[in-house]
Write a protein that holds these residues in place. Structure first.
Motif, PDB file in Angstrom:
ATOM      1  N   SER A  82       0.834  -1.207   0.000  1.00 60.61           N
ATOM      2  CA  SER A  82       0.000   0.000   0.000  1.00 60.61           C
ATOM      3  C   SER A  82       0.865   1.253   0.000  1.00 60.61           C
ATOM      4  CB  SER A  82      -0.929   0.020   1.216  1.00 60.61           C
ATOM      5  OG  SER A  82      -1.871  -1.027   1.131  1.00 60.61           O
ATOM      6  N   ILE A  83       1.962   1.225   0.737  1.00 62.21           N
ATOM      7  CA  ILE A  83       2.882   2.364   0.749  1.00 62.21           C
ATOM      8  C   ILE A  83       3.464   2.565  -0.645  1.00 62.21           C
ATOM      9  CG2 ILE A  83       5.135   3.169   1.600  1.00 62.21           C
ATOM     10  CD1 ILE A  83       4.387   1.873   4.316  1.00 62.21           C
ATOM     11  N   GLU A  84       3.885   1.478  -1.275  1.00 64.68           N
ATOM     12  CA  GLU A  84       4.433   1.561  -2.629  1.00 64.68           C
ATOM     13  C   GLU A  84       3.387   2.079  -3.614  1.00 64.68           C
ATOM     14  OE1 GLU A  84       5.928  -2.366  -3.466  1.00 64.68           O
ATOM     15  OE2 GLU A  84       7.381  -2.247  -1.825  1.00 64.68           O
ATOM     16  N   ASP A  85       2.141   1.656  -3.436  1.00 68.40           N
ATOM     17  CA  ASP A  85       1.050   2.118  -4.293  1.00 68.40           C
ATOM     18  C   ASP A  85       0.867   3.632  -4.156  1.00 68.40           C
ATOM     19  OD1 ASP A  85      -1.000   1.524  -6.166  1.00 68.40           O
ATOM     20  OD2 ASP A  85      -2.501   1.593  -4.556  1.00 68.40           O
ATOM     21  N   CYS A  86       0.910   4.135  -2.924  1.00 73.76           N
ATOM     22  CA  CYS A  86       0.805   5.584  -2.696  1.00 73.76           C
ATOM     23  C   CYS A  86       1.977   6.312  -3.349  1.00 73.76           C
ATOM     24  CB  CYS A  86       0.788   5.889  -1.195  1.00 73.76           C
ATOM     25  SG  CYS A  86      -0.738   5.446  -0.355  1.00 73.76           S
ATOM     26  N   THR A  87       3.163   5.764  -3.223  1.00 73.26           N
ATOM     27  CA  THR A  87       4.357   6.383  -3.807  1.00 73.26           C
ATOM     28  C   THR A  87       4.230   6.467  -5.325  1.00 73.26           C
ATOM     29  OG1 THR A  87       5.718   5.571  -1.970  1.00 73.26           O
ATOM     30  CG2 THR A  87       6.871   6.199  -3.999  1.00 73.26           C
ATOM     31  N   ARG A  88       3.752   5.386  -5.942  1.00 73.85           N
ATOM     32  CA  ARG A  88       3.557   5.393  -7.397  1.00 73.85           C
ATOM     33  C   ARG A  88       2.511   6.427  -7.809  1.00 73.85           C
ATOM     34  NH1 ARG A  88       4.248  -0.114  -6.794  1.00 73.85           N
ATOM     35  NH2 ARG A  88       2.028  -0.481  -6.622  1.00 73.85           N
ATOM     36  N   ALA A  89       1.427   6.510  -7.059  1.00 70.46           N
ATOM     37  CA  ALA A  89       0.360   7.468  -7.380  1.00 70.46           C
ATOM     38  C   ALA A  89       0.881   8.900  -7.275  1.00 70.46           C
ATOM     39  CB  ALA A  89      -0.834   7.261  -6.452  1.00 70.46           C
ATOM     40  N   THR A 144       3.118   9.559 -10.246  1.00 70.09           N
ATOM     41  CA  THR A 144       2.321   9.724 -11.467  1.00 70.09           C
ATOM     42  C   THR A 144       1.660  11.095 -11.493  1.00 70.09           C
ATOM     43  OG1 THR A 144       1.934   7.349 -11.591  1.00 70.09           O
ATOM     44  CG2 THR A 144       0.436   8.758 -12.834  1.00 70.09           C
ATOM     45  N   LEU A 145       1.108  11.532 -10.372  1.00 66.01           N
ATOM     46  CA  LEU A 145       0.494  12.862 -10.308  1.00 66.01           C
ATOM     47  C   LEU A 145       1.519  13.951 -10.619  1.00 66.01           C
ATOM     48  CD1 LEU A 145      -1.859  12.632  -7.202  1.00 66.01           C
ATOM     49  CD2 LEU A 145      -2.528  13.119  -9.560  1.00 66.01           C
ATOM     50  N   SER A 204      -7.876  18.489  -5.834  1.00 64.52           N
ATOM     51  CA  SER A 204      -6.877  19.030  -6.754  1.00 64.52           C
ATOM     52  C   SER A 204      -5.667  18.100  -6.686  1.00 64.52           C
ATOM     53  CB  SER A 204      -6.480  20.444  -6.332  1.00 64.52           C
ATOM     54  OG  SER A 204      -5.700  20.394  -5.149  1.00 64.52           O
ATOM     55  N   PRO A 205      -4.795  18.113  -7.680  1.00 61.56           N
ATOM     56  CA  PRO A 205      -3.600  17.259  -7.616  1.00 61.56           C
ATOM     57  C   PRO A 205      -2.780  17.498  -6.344  1.00 61.56           C
ATOM     58  CG  PRO A 205      -3.861  18.081  -9.834  1.00 61.56           C
ATOM     59  CD  PRO A 205      -4.889  18.792  -8.979  1.00 61.56           C
ATOM     60  N   ALA A 206      -2.647  18.771  -5.930  1.00 66.62           N
ATOM     61  CA  ALA A 206      -1.879  19.075  -4.711  1.00 66.62           C
ATOM     62  C   ALA A 206      -2.552  18.466  -3.481  1.00 66.62           C
ATOM     63  CB  ALA A 206      -1.729  20.581  -4.550  1.00 66.62           C
ATOM     64  N   GLU A 207      -3.880  18.589  -3.402  1.00 64.74           N
ATOM     65  CA  GLU A 207      -4.616  18.014  -2.270  1.00 64.74           C
ATOM     66  C   GLU A 207      -4.531  16.493  -2.290  1.00 64.74           C
ATOM     67  OE1 GLU A 207      -8.224  21.266  -1.637  1.00 64.74           O
ATOM     68  OE2 GLU A 207      -8.380  19.784  -3.256  1.00 64.74           O
ATOM     69  N   ALA A 208      -4.596  15.911  -3.486  1.00 68.91           N
ATOM     70  CA  ALA A 208      -4.504  14.456  -3.612  1.00 68.91           C
ATOM     71  C   ALA A 208      -3.136  13.974  -3.152  1.00 68.91           C
ATOM     72  CB  ALA A 208      -4.766  14.036  -5.058  1.00 68.91           C
ATOM     73  N   LYS A 209      -2.083  14.686  -3.553  1.00 67.78           N
ATOM     74  CA  LYS A 209      -0.729  14.296  -3.119  1.00 67.78           C
ATOM     75  C   LYS A 209      -0.586  14.418  -1.606  1.00 67.78           C
ATOM     76  CE  LYS A 209       1.567  16.952  -5.936  1.00 67.78           C
ATOM     77  NZ  LYS A 209       2.624  17.646  -6.672  1.00 67.78           N
ATOM     78  N   GLU A 210      -1.168  15.475  -1.040  1.00 65.35           N
ATOM     79  CA  GLU A 210      -1.110  15.652   0.416  1.00 65.35           C
ATOM     80  C   GLU A 210      -1.820  14.497   1.123  1.00 65.35           C
ATOM     81  OE1 GLU A 210      -2.838  18.738   3.763  1.00 65.35           O
ATOM     82  OE2 GLU A 210      -2.337  19.532   1.777  1.00 65.35           O
ATOM     83  N   LEU A 211      -2.992  14.139   0.625  1.00 63.05           N
ATOM     84  CA  LEU A 211      -3.748  13.029   1.196  1.00 63.05           C
ATOM     85  C   LEU A 211      -2.960  11.720   1.088  1.00 63.05           C
ATOM     86  CD1 LEU A 211      -6.636  12.349   2.379  1.00 63.05           C
ATOM     87  CD2 LEU A 211      -7.164  11.583   0.070  1.00 63.05           C
ATOM     88  N   LEU A 212      -2.351  11.483  -0.067  1.00 63.42           N
ATOM     89  CA  LEU A 212      -1.560  10.265  -0.269  1.00 63.42           C
ATOM     90  C   LEU A 212      -0.326  10.251   0.629  1.00 63.42           C
ATOM     91  CD1 LEU A 212      -1.916  10.016  -4.140  1.00 63.42           C
ATOM     92  CD2 LEU A 212      -2.847   8.393  -2.462  1.00 63.42           C
ATOM     93  N   ASN A 213       0.302  11.403   0.819  1.00 66.32           N
ATOM     94  CA  ASN A 213       1.453  11.471   1.726  1.00 66.32           C
ATOM     95  C   ASN A 213       1.039  11.206   3.173  1.00 66.32           C
ATOM     96  OD1 ASN A 213       3.902  11.918   0.250  1.00 66.32           O
ATOM     97  ND2 ASN A 213       3.101  13.922  -0.320  1.00 66.32           N
TER      98      ASN A 213
END
Length: 138
Positions: free
Chosen positions: A36-43, A46-47, A92-101
């Motif tokens: 799951s961590i790797e999946d978040c990193t890939r996402a 990609t973003l 937004s992409p920035a919000e999505a990245k924050e959520l994934l982080n």
């Protein structure tokens, strides 16, 4: 040191097996969390790549099972992100990245807790092995 009876040895052997099973189960859980961590990193990666490209993007989207479809991404202004319990929201992409982080940080804490539990089980297994080992040398 007190002597360990045959019954105690059998009980310790059962505990030893149970602890080994628990450790294996925790290892499997850790593997899933790390995926799951790797999946978040890939996402996140990609973003970031999508944000760096201007205009539309020709790409291949995975469908699952090793199947892909050619697609044209017209814009990356909104990203749909899972927030849990089967609910997804537009960000937004920035919000999505924050959520994934944030998700990655939470998952990293889970890995730490699992590592601690595995270490404790390992110590208990070693303790049992030393008790049984001490008996056989007598």
């Amino acid at each position: 040191m007190s002597e360990v009876s045959e019954q105690d040895v059998r009980n310790l052997a059962v505990q030893h097996r149970e602890l080994q099973n628990q450790a294996e189960s925790l290892q499997q859980q850790m593997g899933m969390v790390q995926m799951s961590i790797e999946d978040c990193t890939r996402a996140i990666g990609t973003l970031e790549e999508l944000e760096a490209v201007s205009g539309s993007i020709n790409t291949m989207l995975p469908l699952g099972g090793g199947a892909f479809v050619h697609a044209n991404v017209a814009n990356v202004e909104k990203v749909v992100v899972s927030v849990g319990a089967g609910i997804s929201v537009e960000k937004s992409p920035a919000e999505a990245k924050e959520l994934l982080n944030q998700r990655k940080e939470e998952l990293s804490k889970v890995v730490e807790r699992l590592n601690g539990s595995i270490a404790q089980i390992g110590q208990r297994i070693q303790s049992i092995e030393s008790m049984v080992g001490g008996r056989s040398s007598q």
